[in-house]
Scaffold this motif. Structure first.
Motif, PDB file in Angstrom:
ATOM      1  N   THR A  32     -16.280  13.814  -0.727  1.00  0.00           N
ATOM      2  CA  THR A  32     -14.799  14.324  -1.565  1.00  0.00           C
ATOM      3  C   THR A  32     -13.314  14.569  -0.269  1.00  0.00           C
ATOM      4  O   THR A  32     -12.586  14.621  -0.803  1.00  0.00           O
ATOM      5  N   ARG A  33     -13.912  14.539   0.684  1.00  0.00           N
ATOM      6  CA  ARG A  33     -13.168  15.255   1.944  1.00  0.00           C
ATOM      7  C   ARG A  33     -12.577  14.393   2.935  1.00  0.00           C
ATOM      8  O   ARG A  33     -11.228  14.513   3.806  1.00  0.00           O
ATOM      9  N   HIS A  34     -13.301  12.623   3.365  1.00  0.00           N
ATOM     10  CA  HIS A  34     -13.090  12.342   4.752  1.00  0.00           C
ATOM     11  C   HIS A  34     -13.768  10.752   3.982  1.00  0.00           C
ATOM     12  O   HIS A  34     -14.267  10.343   2.911  1.00  0.00           O
ATOM     13  N   CYS A  35     -12.344   9.916   4.756  1.00  0.00           N
ATOM     14  CA  CYS A  35     -12.483   8.891   4.741  1.00  0.00           C
ATOM     15  C   CYS A  35     -13.513   8.771   5.430  1.00  0.00           C
ATOM     16  O   CYS A  35     -14.362   8.654   6.953  1.00  0.00           O
ATOM     17  N   MET A  36     -14.478   7.421   5.749  1.00  0.00           N
ATOM     18  CA  MET A  36     -16.035   6.800   6.146  1.00  0.00           C
ATOM     19  C   MET A  36     -15.435   5.403   6.888  1.00  0.00           C
ATOM     20  O   MET A  36     -14.838   4.600   6.240  1.00  0.00           O
ATOM     21  N   ALA A  37     -16.459   4.787   8.289  1.00  0.00           N
ATOM     22  CA  ALA A  37     -16.011   3.763   8.111  1.00  0.00           C
ATOM     23  C   ALA A  37     -17.298   3.350   9.615  1.00  0.00           C
ATOM     24  O   ALA A  37     -18.090   4.054   9.703  1.00  0.00           O
ATOM     25  N   GLY A  42      -9.594  13.363   4.828  1.00  0.00           N
ATOM     26  CA  GLY A  42      -8.190  12.581   3.810  1.00  0.00           C
ATOM     27  C   GLY A  42      -8.914  11.741   2.738  1.00  0.00           C
ATOM     28  O   GLY A  42      -9.752  11.107   2.633  1.00  0.00           O
ATOM     29  N   THR A  43      -8.129  11.414   1.644  1.00  0.00           N
ATOM     30  CA  THR A  43      -8.300  10.672   0.447  1.00  0.00           C
ATOM     31  C   THR A  43      -8.473   9.534   0.447  1.00  0.00           C
ATOM     32  O   THR A  43     -10.286   8.789   0.437  1.00  0.00           O
ATOM     33  N   TYR A  44      -7.761   8.623   1.388  1.00  0.00           N
ATOM     34  CA  TYR A  44      -7.674   7.177   2.156  1.00  0.00           C
ATOM     35  C   TYR A  44      -8.470   6.860   3.399  1.00  0.00           C
ATOM     36  O   TYR A  44      -7.539   7.499   4.141  1.00  0.00           O
ATOM     37  N   CYS A  45      -8.291   5.577   3.739  1.00  0.00           N
ATOM     38  CA  CYS A  45      -8.539   4.654   4.519  1.00  0.00           C
ATOM     39  C   CYS A  45      -7.222   4.439   5.113  1.00  0.00           C
ATOM     40  O   CYS A  45      -6.406   4.295   4.768  1.00  0.00           O
ATOM     41  N   SER A  46      -7.043   4.076   6.741  1.00  0.00           N
ATOM     42  CA  SER A  46      -6.021   3.338   7.548  1.00  0.00           C
ATOM     43  C   SER A  46      -6.505   2.475   6.510  1.00  0.00           C
ATOM     44  O   SER A  46      -7.416   1.567   6.240  1.00  0.00           O
ATOM     45  N   GLY A  47      -5.044   1.819   6.939  1.00  0.00           N
ATOM     46  CA  GLY A  47      -4.443   0.049   6.233  1.00  0.00           C
ATOM     47  C   GLY A  47      -5.331  -0.584   7.345  1.00  0.00           C
ATOM     48  O   GLY A  47      -5.752  -2.072   6.530  1.00  0.00           O
ATOM     49  N   HIS A  96      -9.469  -2.205  11.971  1.00  0.00           N
ATOM     50  CA  HIS A  96      -9.804  -1.426  12.757  1.00  0.00           C
ATOM     51  C   HIS A  96      -9.814  -0.754  13.980  1.00  0.00           C
ATOM     52  O   HIS A  96      -9.384  -0.170  15.432  1.00  0.00           O
ATOM     53  N   GLU A  97      -8.192  -0.096  13.220  1.00  0.00           N
ATOM     54  CA  GLU A  97      -7.902   1.402  13.833  1.00  0.00           C
ATOM     55  C   GLU A  97      -8.694   2.333  14.221  1.00  0.00           C
ATOM     56  O   GLU A  97      -8.641   2.908  13.738  1.00  0.00           O
ATOM     57  N   ALA A  98      -9.599   2.502  15.705  1.00  0.00           N
ATOM     58  CA  ALA A  98     -10.701   2.892  15.514  1.00  0.00           C
ATOM     59  C   ALA A  98      -9.768   4.690  16.467  1.00  0.00           C
ATOM     60  O   ALA A  98     -10.263   5.571  15.575  1.00  0.00           O
ATOM     61  N   ASP A  99      -9.107   4.749  16.572  1.00  0.00           N
ATOM     62  CA  ASP A  99      -7.544   5.554  17.249  1.00  0.00           C
ATOM     63  C   ASP A  99      -7.831   7.218  15.630  1.00  0.00           C
ATOM     64  O   ASP A  99      -7.458   8.043  16.501  1.00  0.00           O
ATOM     65  N   TRP A 100      -7.560   6.398  14.740  1.00  0.00           N
ATOM     66  CA  TRP A 100      -6.903   6.626  13.510  1.00  0.00           C
ATOM     67  C   TRP A 100      -8.467   7.802  12.675  1.00  0.00           C
ATOM     68  O   TRP A 100      -8.365   8.667  12.592  1.00  0.00           O
ATOM     69  N   TYR A 101      -9.670   7.367  13.440  1.00  0.00           N
ATOM     70  CA  TYR A 101     -10.783   8.149  13.414  1.00  0.00           C
ATOM     71  C   TYR A 101     -11.111   9.365  13.778  1.00  0.00           C
ATOM     72  O   TYR A 101     -10.678   8.790  15.550  1.00  0.00           O
ATOM     73  N   ASP A 102     -11.319  10.997  13.330  1.00  0.00           N
ATOM     74  CA  ASP A 102     -11.860  11.582  14.713  1.00  0.00           C
ATOM     75  C   ASP A 102     -13.140  12.479  15.209  1.00  0.00           C
ATOM     76  O   ASP A 102     -13.157  12.708  15.997  1.00  0.00           O
ATOM     77  N   THR A 103     -14.071  11.689  13.645  1.00  0.00           N
ATOM     78  CA  THR A 103     -15.139  12.076  14.156  1.00  0.00           C
ATOM     79  C   THR A 103     -16.096  11.004  14.256  1.00  0.00           C
ATOM     80  O   THR A 103     -15.900  10.187  13.351  1.00  0.00           O
TER      81      THR A 103
END
Length: 126
Positions: free
Chosen positions: A30-35, A100-105, A108-115
């Protein structure tokens, strides 16, 4: 901060399947975008698939139709079912998360993820 750990990698033959898992230290549904990302030797890390908190998914063109990303809303575990694996799928696979509710658009933007997890190796032989 949530901690991630991948498992399920291995060595398979061309055309075989694997299922990757990414366990989280806290419920992420309920809290994270994951990839899932992957990195082959000598290449940049590339986005493979993402899933947001409302279960919307995004896939890289190179794997669409062969891989399926999913998450268990009860445990927060992230999965990736990989079918019809090819030698070019070889690499270290990482799971990533960001609050966050949504993921980056941009998948391939690896820097957007912090964990990030430590990665699991997938090797596909021909």
């Amino acid at each position: 901060q949530v901690e991630l750990m991948e498992s399920g990698g291995g060595t398979v033959q061309d055309g075989e399947s694997l299922r990757l898992s990414c366990s989280a230290s806290e419920k992420t549904s309920t809290r994270h975008c994951m990839a899932w990302f992957r990195q082959a030797p000598g290449k940049d890390r590339e986005g493979v698939a993402s899933i947001d908190t409302i279960q919307s998914t995004d896939y890289a063109n190179s794997i669409e139709g062969r891989f399926t990303i999913s998450r268990d809303t009860a445990t927060g575990t992230l999965y990736q079912q990989m079918n019809d694996l090819k030698p070019e799928d070889t690499g270290t696979y990482y799971c990533a998360a960001r609050t966050g509710t949504y993921c980056s658009g941009d998948l391939h933007e690896a820097d957007w993820y912090d964990t990030w997890g430590q990665g699991t190796q997938v090797t596909v032989s021909s």
